[in-house]
Design a protein around this motif. Structure first.
Motif, PDB file in Angstrom:
ATOM      1  N   PHE A 124       0.835  -1.203   0.000  1.00  0.00           N
ATOM      2  CA  PHE A 124       0.000   0.000   0.000  1.00  0.00           C
ATOM      3  C   PHE A 124       0.872   1.257   0.000  1.00  0.00           C
ATOM      4  CE2 PHE A 124      -3.852  -2.375   1.613  1.00  0.00           C
ATOM      5  CZ  PHE A 124      -4.688  -1.972   0.582  1.00  0.00           C
ATOM      6  N   SER A 181       2.207   1.794  -3.503  1.00  0.00           N
ATOM      7  CA  SER A 181       1.174   2.352  -4.390  1.00  0.00           C
ATOM      8  C   SER A 181       0.941   3.820  -4.079  1.00  0.00           C
ATOM      9  CB  SER A 181      -0.126   1.558  -4.267  1.00  0.00           C
ATOM     10  OG  SER A 181      -0.694   1.684  -2.976  1.00  0.00           O
ATOM     11  N   LEU A 220      -4.238  -5.216  -2.050  1.00  0.00           N
ATOM     12  CA  LEU A 220      -5.590  -5.691  -1.738  1.00  0.00           C
ATOM     13  C   LEU A 220      -5.595  -7.205  -1.561  1.00  0.00           C
ATOM     14  CD1 LEU A 220      -7.618  -3.531  -4.302  1.00  0.00           C
ATOM     15  CD2 LEU A 220      -7.664  -3.289  -1.818  1.00  0.00           C
ATOM     16  N   TYR A 240       1.423   1.387 -10.535  1.00  0.00           N
ATOM     17  CA  TYR A 240       0.479   1.663  -9.449  1.00  0.00           C
ATOM     18  C   TYR A 240      -0.573   0.561  -9.355  1.00  0.00           C
ATOM     19  CZ  TYR A 240      -3.428   3.839  -6.970  1.00  0.00           C
ATOM     20  OH  TYR A 240      -4.462   4.086  -6.113  1.00  0.00           O
ATOM     21  N   SER A 241      -1.085   0.127 -10.502  1.00  0.00           N
ATOM     22  CA  SER A 241      -2.133  -0.897 -10.524  1.00  0.00           C
ATOM     23  C   SER A 241      -1.630  -2.214  -9.942  1.00  0.00           C
ATOM     24  CB  SER A 241      -2.623  -1.107 -11.960  1.00  0.00           C
ATOM     25  OG  SER A 241      -3.146   0.086 -12.505  1.00  0.00           O
ATOM     26  N   LEU A 254      -1.318  -1.813  -6.114  1.00  0.00           N
ATOM     27  CA  LEU A 254      -2.616  -1.745  -5.454  1.00  0.00           C
ATOM     28  C   LEU A 254      -3.308  -3.099  -5.462  1.00  0.00           C
ATOM     29  CD1 LEU A 254      -4.806  -0.065  -4.090  1.00  0.00           C
ATOM     30  CD2 LEU A 254      -5.702   0.499  -6.359  1.00  0.00           C
ATOM     31  N   TRP A 255      -3.286  -3.779  -6.603  1.00  0.00           N
ATOM     32  CA  TRP A 255      -3.933  -5.088  -6.696  1.00  0.00           C
ATOM     33  C   TRP A 255      -3.338  -6.067  -5.679  1.00  0.00           C
ATOM     34  CZ3 TRP A 255      -7.943  -6.978  -9.815  1.00  0.00           C
ATOM     35  CH2 TRP A 255      -8.126  -8.361  -9.773  1.00  0.00           C
ATOM     36  N   SER A 278      -8.365   3.488  -9.557  1.00  0.00           N
ATOM     37  CA  SER A 278      -8.225   2.748  -8.295  1.00  0.00           C
ATOM     38  C   SER A 278      -9.525   2.047  -7.918  1.00  0.00           C
ATOM     39  CB  SER A 278      -7.817   3.700  -7.172  1.00  0.00           C
ATOM     40  OG  SER A 278      -6.600   4.340  -7.453  1.00  0.00           O
ATOM     41  N   TRP A 304     -10.311  -1.890  -7.617  1.00  0.00           N
ATOM     42  CA  TRP A 304     -10.916  -2.459  -6.401  1.00  0.00           C
ATOM     43  C   TRP A 304     -12.142  -3.301  -6.768  1.00  0.00           C
ATOM     44  CZ3 TRP A 304     -14.161   0.698  -2.369  1.00  0.00           C
ATOM     45  CH2 TRP A 304     -14.483  -0.136  -1.290  1.00  0.00           C
TER      46      TRP A 304
END
Length: 396
Positions: free
Chosen positions: A56, A59, A224, A216-217, A220-221, A379, A383
Motif C-alpha cells: 500500500f 502504491s 488488496l 500503481y495498478s 494496489l492489486w 483505483s 478495487w
C-alpha cells in the motif's frame, strides 16, 4: 467373475498414453494448488501485515509521483534540469553554483524560444519542482528495494509474489530511464522556428504516465490481495458473470481515457476550445482533421486529441454509472457494492473536474486535481474487479 478381475481386464485394455496425460494434469494441478496454499499459509500473520502495508505504501508513493509529475508539467518545470545522474546530484548551494546551473539552462531551446528574460529566482522555482520530482522517484526505488530485500530474506513472499516483485523492480528502473528519455526529447535541437513551443514528446509522456499507472495498478492489486482478500460467493449467477466481464471492460476504458489525457497534457490541448459541450459554436470542430495524413490528427492535432478525450471520458462516465446501477440488481460479494458505488461517484466527480478545468482555462490547481482524479477513478475500478476475482464460470 469377481469385480477385481473385471477391473484388471479393463485396465489392461487401456493404453498407457490415455492414462498419463490425465494423471499428469491432475498431479500438476493439485501440486501447484497445494504448493501455493502451503506457501501462503506458512507466512506468519505479522509477515502478511507488513507486506500489505509495504505494498500500500508503494502504491501511495507512485500515486504521489503522478501528482508531482502533473504539477511539474503544469508549471512547465520539466525541462529546467538539463542533465541526468543515476543517483541524483547535489543541488546548488551557493549563488555562483546557481548561476552556472542557470547558464546551462540558457543553452537549450526552452529558454531561447520561450523564457528569455527569466530571472534567477523564477528559474530556481522550476528547477526545484523538477528536482523534487526526480528525487521522489529515487525515493520510491529505495522504499521498494530495501523492504523487498528484507521480506524476501524472511521468506514472507510466495513464489507468485516473488515474480511480481521482480516485475515491479524492473518497471521502477525502466520508469526512471523513460523519464529521462522523455525529458531529453524537449532538450533536443529540433525547435527552429520562433513560433515553436519547446516541449517533451507527447508519445514519450504518454508512455511515462502509462507505465506509472501500470506500476500503481500492480502495487494496489497485490496490496488488496494480501490485506483484503476478495470475498467469495456460494452461488454465482450468470448475471454476476456478465457483470464481472463488464467491470473489466470499464476498468480498461478508464485506463485508455487516462492515457488520452497524457496526449492532452503533452500537446497543451486543454488550451484550445475552452467551451463545453460544443467546440465554440460547433459540435464537431472544423479543424478536427486539419493535418495530413489523417492518422496524424489523433496524436498530434490538439483539437482532435481534445475531442477524443471528451468522447472517451463521456463513455467512461456511462460505463461507470451503468456499473453502479447494475451492481444493485446482481448478487455480488458485499464489498463489491461499495466499490461499484465509489467508482460511479468518482467518475461523475472526475468529469466535473475536467469540464471545470477546461472552462476556466486550465488553472494549475484544478488541472492537478483532474489528473489525480483519473488515478482515483482507476483505483476504484481496480478495487471492483478485485472483489469479483473469485467469481468462476458457471458449470455447463
Amino acid at each position: 467373475m469377481s469385480a477385481l478381475c473385471l477391473a484388471s481386464r479393463f485396465c489392461r485394455g487401456l493404453k498407457v498414453s490415455h492414462i498419463r496425460p490425465a494423471l499428469a494434469r491432475t498431479t500438476v494441478t493439485v501440486a501447484a494448488e497445494t504448493t501455493q496454499k502451503v506457501a501462503f499459509e506458512e507466512i506468519p500473520a505479522v509477515g502478511k501485515k507488513w507486506v500489505g502495508r509495504w505494498l500500500f505504501g508503494c502504491s501511495g508513493m507512485v500515486f504521489g509521483a503522478v501528482v508531482i509529475g502533473g504539477l511539474t508539467r503544469l508549471t512547465e518545470s520539466g525541462l529546467s534540469m538539463t542533465d541526468w545522474h543515476l543517483f541524483g546530484k547535489r543541488p546548488p548551494l551557493t549563488e555562483a553554483e546557481w548561476e552556472r546551473e542557470f547558464a546551462q539552462y540558457q543553452e537549450f531551446p526552452e529558454y531561447k524560444l520561450k523564457n528569455q528574460g527569466m530571472s534567477l529566482s523564477e528559474f530556481k522555482f522550476i528547477w526545484w519542482m523538477e528536482y523534487g520530482h526526480r528525487q521522489w522517484g529515487r525515493t520510491i526505488g529505495t522504499f521498494f528495494l530495501l523492504p523487498a530485500a528484507y521480506f524476501w530474506h524472511k521468506g514472507w513472499f510466495t513464489r507468485l509474489m516473488k515474480k511480481r516483485v521482480l516485475v515491479c523492480g524492473a518497471l521502477i528502473g525502466c520508469q526512471g530511464l523513460l523519464g529521462w528519455y522523455m525529458v531529453k526529447s524537449g532538450l533536443e535541437d529540433r525547435f527552429k522556428d520562433p513560433s515553436d513551443v519547446p516541449r517533451v514528446s507527447q508519445y514519450r509522456l504518454m508512455s511515462h504516465l502509462g507505465m506509472a499507472f501500470v506500476l500503481y495498478s500492480i502495487f494496489l492489486w497485490n496490496a488488496l490481495d494480501v490485506t483484503y482478500p476478495a470475498q467469495k460467493l456460494k452461488q454465482v449467477t450468470a448475471q454476476a458473470m456478465k457483470f464481472r466481464k463488464f467491470a473489466h471492460i470499464t476498468k480498461g476504458w478508464v485506463f485508455l481515457t487516462a492515457l488520452s489525457g497524457a496526449l492532452v497534457a503533452g500537446l497543451d490541448a486543454g488550451l484550445v476550445y475552452n467551451s463545453f459541450p460544443k467546440f465554440a459554436d460547433r459540435w464537431i470542430p472544423s479543424d478536427i482533421l486539419a493535418f495530413s495524413p489523417a492518422l496524424r490528427n489523433f496524436t498530434e492535432n490538439p483539437t482532435t486529441v481534445q475531442f477524443d478525450h471528451r468522447i472517451l471520458g463521456t463513455v467512461a462516465l456511462g460505463l461507470a454509472t451503468t456499473a453502479m446501477i447494475w451492481s444493485r440488481r446482481v448478487m455480488l460479494p458485499p464489498r463489491a457494492y461499495t466499490a461499484a458505488a465509489a467508482l460511479g461517484g468518482m467518475a461523475w466527480m472526475q468529469v466535473g473536474l475536467g469540464i471545470s478545468t477546461l472552462l476556466l482555462y486550465v488553472p494549475t490547481s484544478l488541472a492537478a486535481m483532474h489528473q489525480s482524479g483519473s488515478l482515483l477513478t482507476l483505483s476504484f475500478a481496480i478495487w471492483l474487479t478485485h472483489e469479483l476475482k473469485h467469481l468462476k464460470k458457471l458449470p455447463k
